[in-house]
Design a protein around this motif. Sequence first.
Motif, PDB file in Angstrom:
ATOM      1  N   PRO A  96       0.816  -1.213   0.000  1.00 49.92           N
ATOM      2  CA  PRO A  96       0.000   0.000   0.000  1.00 49.92           C
ATOM      3  C   PRO A  96       0.855   1.270   0.000  1.00 49.92           C
ATOM      4  N   VAL A  97       0.211   2.381  -0.341  1.00 50.70           N
ATOM      5  CA  VAL A  97       0.903   3.667  -0.454  1.00 50.70           C
ATOM      6  C   VAL A  97       0.086   4.727   0.273  1.00 50.70           C
ATOM      7  N   ARG A  98       0.781   5.670   0.900  1.00 48.74           N
ATOM      8  CA  ARG A  98       0.086   6.847   1.427  1.00 48.74           C
ATOM      9  C   ARG A  98       1.000   8.055   1.309  1.00 48.74           C
ATOM     10  N   PRO A  99       0.447   9.251   1.246  1.00 52.03           N
ATOM     11  CA  PRO A  99       1.241  10.448   0.956  1.00 52.03           C
ATOM     12  C   PRO A  99       2.408  10.671   1.912  1.00 52.03           C
ATOM     13  N   GLU A 100       2.207  10.342   3.194  1.00 52.55           N
ATOM     14  CA  GLU A 100       3.240  10.653   4.196  1.00 52.55           C
ATOM     15  C   GLU A 100       4.553   9.911   3.945  1.00 52.55           C
ATOM     16  N   HIS A 148       5.747  -7.120   3.029  1.00 52.47           N
ATOM     17  CA  HIS A 148       5.865  -6.685   4.418  1.00 52.47           C
ATOM     18  C   HIS A 148       6.761  -5.458   4.537  1.00 52.47           C
ATOM     19  N   GLY A 149       7.841  -5.393   3.735  1.00 52.36           N
ATOM     20  CA  GLY A 149       8.705  -4.219   3.777  1.00 52.36           C
ATOM     21  C   GLY A 149       7.948  -2.964   3.395  1.00 52.36           C
ATOM     22  N   THR A 150       7.130  -3.050   2.348  1.00 53.90           N
ATOM     23  CA  THR A 150       6.322  -1.916   1.923  1.00 53.90           C
ATOM     24  C   THR A 150       5.302  -1.558   2.990  1.00 53.90           C
ATOM     25  N   LEU A 151       4.727  -2.564   3.617  1.00 56.36           N
ATOM     26  CA  LEU A 151       3.756  -2.336   4.694  1.00 56.36           C
ATOM     27  C   LEU A 151       4.406  -1.604   5.861  1.00 56.36           C
ATOM     28  N   ARG A 152       5.640  -1.992   6.177  1.00 60.33           N
ATOM     29  CA  ARG A 152       6.357  -1.335   7.288  1.00 60.33           C
ATOM     30  C   ARG A 152       6.676   0.129   6.940  1.00 60.33           C
ATOM     31  N   ILE A 153       7.132   0.360   5.710  1.00 62.81           N
ATOM     32  CA  ILE A 153       7.396   1.737   5.283  1.00 62.81           C
ATOM     33  C   ILE A 153       6.116   2.563   5.358  1.00 62.81           C
ATOM     34  N   TYR A 154       5.013   1.982   4.954  1.00 64.83           N
ATOM     35  CA  TYR A 154       3.704   2.638   4.999  1.00 64.83           C
ATOM     36  C   TYR A 154       3.397   3.147   6.409  1.00 64.83           C
ATOM     37  N   ALA A 155       3.724   2.342   7.414  1.00 67.52           N
ATOM     38  CA  ALA A 155       3.330   2.676   8.789  1.00 67.52           C
ATOM     39  C   ALA A 155       4.416   3.367   9.591  1.00 67.52           C
ATOM     40  N   MET A 156       5.709   3.036   9.314  1.00 68.68           N
ATOM     41  CA  MET A 156       6.764   3.509  10.222  1.00 68.68           C
ATOM     42  C   MET A 156       8.109   3.765   9.552  1.00 68.68           C
ATOM     43  N   GLY A 157       8.124   3.859   8.237  1.00 60.91           N
ATOM     44  CA  GLY A 157       9.369   4.168   7.556  1.00 60.91           C
ATOM     45  C   GLY A 157      10.431   3.101   7.753  1.00 60.91           C
ATOM     46  N   ALA A 174      -4.206  -1.874   6.892  1.00 60.79           N
ATOM     47  CA  ALA A 174      -3.832  -1.810   5.481  1.00 60.79           C
ATOM     48  C   ALA A 174      -3.707  -3.210   4.884  1.00 60.79           C
ATOM     49  N   LEU A 175      -3.178  -4.153   5.668  1.00 59.45           N
ATOM     50  CA  LEU A 175      -3.055  -5.532   5.206  1.00 59.45           C
ATOM     51  C   LEU A 175      -4.423  -6.147   4.955  1.00 59.45           C
ATOM     52  N   ALA A 176      -5.354  -5.945   5.882  1.00 54.73           N
ATOM     53  CA  ALA A 176      -6.705  -6.492   5.723  1.00 54.73           C
ATOM     54  C   ALA A 176      -7.371  -5.925   4.475  1.00 54.73           C
ATOM     55  N   GLN A 177      -7.224  -4.618   4.241  1.00 53.57           N
ATOM     56  CA  GLN A 177      -7.823  -4.009   3.065  1.00 53.57           C
ATOM     57  C   GLN A 177      -7.219  -4.591   1.789  1.00 53.57           C
ATOM     58  N   THR A 178      -5.896  -4.784   1.803  1.00 51.95           N
ATOM     59  CA  THR A 178      -5.219  -5.316   0.616  1.00 51.95           C
ATOM     60  C   THR A 178      -5.653  -6.748   0.338  1.00 51.95           C
ATOM     61  N   THR A 188       7.508 -11.681   2.882  1.00 53.38           N
ATOM     62  CA  THR A 188       8.570 -11.023   3.640  1.00 53.38           C
ATOM     63  C   THR A 188       9.906 -11.187   2.929  1.00 53.38           C
ATOM     64  N   GLY A 189      10.761 -10.199   3.129  1.00 54.76           N
ATOM     65  CA  GLY A 189      12.157 -10.255   2.698  1.00 54.76           C
ATOM     66  C   GLY A 189      13.002  -9.951   3.917  1.00 54.76           C
ATOM     67  N   LEU A 190      13.291 -10.984   4.697  1.00 52.70           N
ATOM     68  CA  LEU A 190      13.870 -10.770   6.029  1.00 52.70           C
ATOM     69  C   LEU A 190      15.377 -10.571   6.018  1.00 52.70           C
ATOM     70  N   ILE A 191      15.981 -10.525   4.813  1.00 53.26           N
ATOM     71  CA  ILE A 191      17.380 -10.079   4.743  1.00 53.26           C
ATOM     72  C   ILE A 191      17.448  -8.602   4.342  1.00 53.26           C
ATOM     73  N   TYR A 192      16.320  -8.044   3.908  1.00 50.76           N
ATOM     74  CA  TYR A 192      16.304  -6.668   3.415  1.00 50.76           C
ATOM     75  C   TYR A 192      15.710  -5.730   4.461  1.00 50.76           C
ATOM     76  N   PRO A 193      16.205  -4.493   4.525  1.00 52.29           N
ATOM     77  CA  PRO A 193      15.515  -3.502   5.340  1.00 52.29           C
ATOM     78  C   PRO A 193      14.265  -3.054   4.614  1.00 52.29           C
ATOM     79  N   PRO A 194      13.204  -2.673   5.317  1.00 59.38           N
ATOM     80  CA  PRO A 194      13.073  -2.685   6.771  1.00 59.38           C
ATOM     81  C   PRO A 194      12.549  -4.007   7.335  1.00 59.38           C
ATOM     82  N   GLY A 195      12.314  -5.017   6.459  1.00 60.97           N
ATOM     83  CA  GLY A 195      11.797  -6.288   6.962  1.00 60.97           C
ATOM     84  C   GLY A 195      12.705  -6.945   7.967  1.00 60.97           C
ATOM     85  N   CYS A 196      14.026  -6.760   7.784  1.00 59.94           N
ATOM     86  CA  CYS A 196      14.985  -7.400   8.689  1.00 59.94           C
ATOM     87  C   CYS A 196      14.915  -6.830  10.097  1.00 59.94           C
TER      88      CYS A 196
END
Length: 533
Positions: A96-100, A148-157, A174-178, A188-196
């Motif tokens: 998901p995407v949001r302006p912030e 999951h990385g995109t979801l984390r950026i969406y909520a907390m950078g 956002a996950l439920a809506q998606t 998940t990409g648990l070797i990549y930030p921010p998923g890691c």
Amino acid sequence: MFDLLVKNAKLYDGCGGPWFKGDLAVKDGRIAAIGRMKNAGARTVIDAEGKALSPGFIDAHTHLDFVCASVNDTASKVTQGVTTEIAGNCGLSLIPVRPETIEELKRYLAPFIPQGVNLSWKWRSLGDWFDSVDERGNSTNVASLVGHGTLRIYAMGFADRKPSGQEMAEMKKALAQTMEEGALGLSTGLIYPPGCYSDTDELCELCEVVAEHGGLYVTHMRNEGPELLQSVEEALEIGRRSGCPVHISHHKSSGRQNYGLVSRSLQMMEDARAEGIDVTCDVYPYTAGSTLISSLLPKWVHEGGVGRMLERLKDPASRRRIADELDRVIPGWENLAKGCGWENILICSCEKEPSYEGKTVTEIAAGKGTSPEEALFDVILETEGKATIALFMMDEKDCSTVLAHRLSMVGSDGFASSFSGVLSKGKPHPRSFGTFPRVLGKYVREEGLMTLERAIWKMTGFPAQRFGLKDRGFLREGMAADLVVFDPLEIIDNATYKEPRQQAEGIDYVILGGEVVVDHKVYNGKTLGRSLR
């Protein structure tokens, strides 16, 4: 009168059972009849005597979503017989995407988006993005996970910490809506930030939402090298606690010292299934992986996003610390360079400095007269991290072991590529051009690793069943008429690491939605693919 009739074929129905001789008729984009139809008439007739007819191949693991809302020519896949792709893998998605936080997401994903591909970013949800894809069509059908990385950026950078209660609530909403808009599950990409930066508890809580919506947890695990078994156990624990089915991405054991571990990891998966945990995996038929060059850096270097990473690489003290860590094994971090060796890390696509393409880090360092570590830092800075690499770090025997196992299906892990236009630059991993013919030619015909029926099941019925694609993956009346006609005696890949943009042999016809899109190796450019929600 049918729209299309394929006659005299050996039919491989996607179930894994023995082939049978017969005809197949298509009407209005669906399989209308299967059997002996001597007197049937059709506007288009294909005589497939001596050839195999199967469902269109389903690529269980791709990254075409980075471009397909803007560029719809993914000829590298459709010419392999692929008619459907599962996107949004490795924790990376455009939604998901949001302006912030959209600017942070754009910069994060920029290295994956080829030069010349201009995304509109007009979407905010999966439904919006699917609409963008459908406006243009695509060479293949597209289904998607949410990253999951995109979801984390969406909520907390890019914060390296646990989410707050509010941030977790935002991710879950956002996950439920998606999921409601048609996502297949969470990746998940648990070797990549921010998923890691996430922990098991966070992933379990999110997967409870996925389970409620009937989706999958698809994971690029934290470690595919020395901590492979611990990473598999974490994935299984997430399935155990959340009740969510688990799918392990591009299953492998990386690094010479870890060869053979896949036998133990596959047994762990079998034991988990006996316990009641629904787990499967996908695999690509190559001994080299591929990822962004910045993935070689320690986790802490990425905190704060791409800009902060580049700033750290300009700082002499940070460079010394990173160089020291690149020479050590650090628990909780898969040191790809240490496990692979600089001489086995090849620069693939590097649009800003194409002179690096086809060279190893060792060769670049020799040309610069510096250490491999310093050469790495310089290349990342020069390219702003926008270079991909191939890492020769797997064992052929391990690859065969996973490919033959009953819990594995085939996924290319490939990016969208073509033979012309904006997607024809650089030297991507050959898996983008040869995965499926390579399995059928090298591993089935030449090496006898499995039967042709079994291999086709891993490319059609199995992924369709796993990802809930209810109207494709099998030759049955009423199913979508996504089909491949190929020669089992000739099919083979031609793509190499030095020259990847070489089309496979043996694919006679590819049919998408009942229309021929590849005719004797020639893709006609039709973009009949649509979103699968």
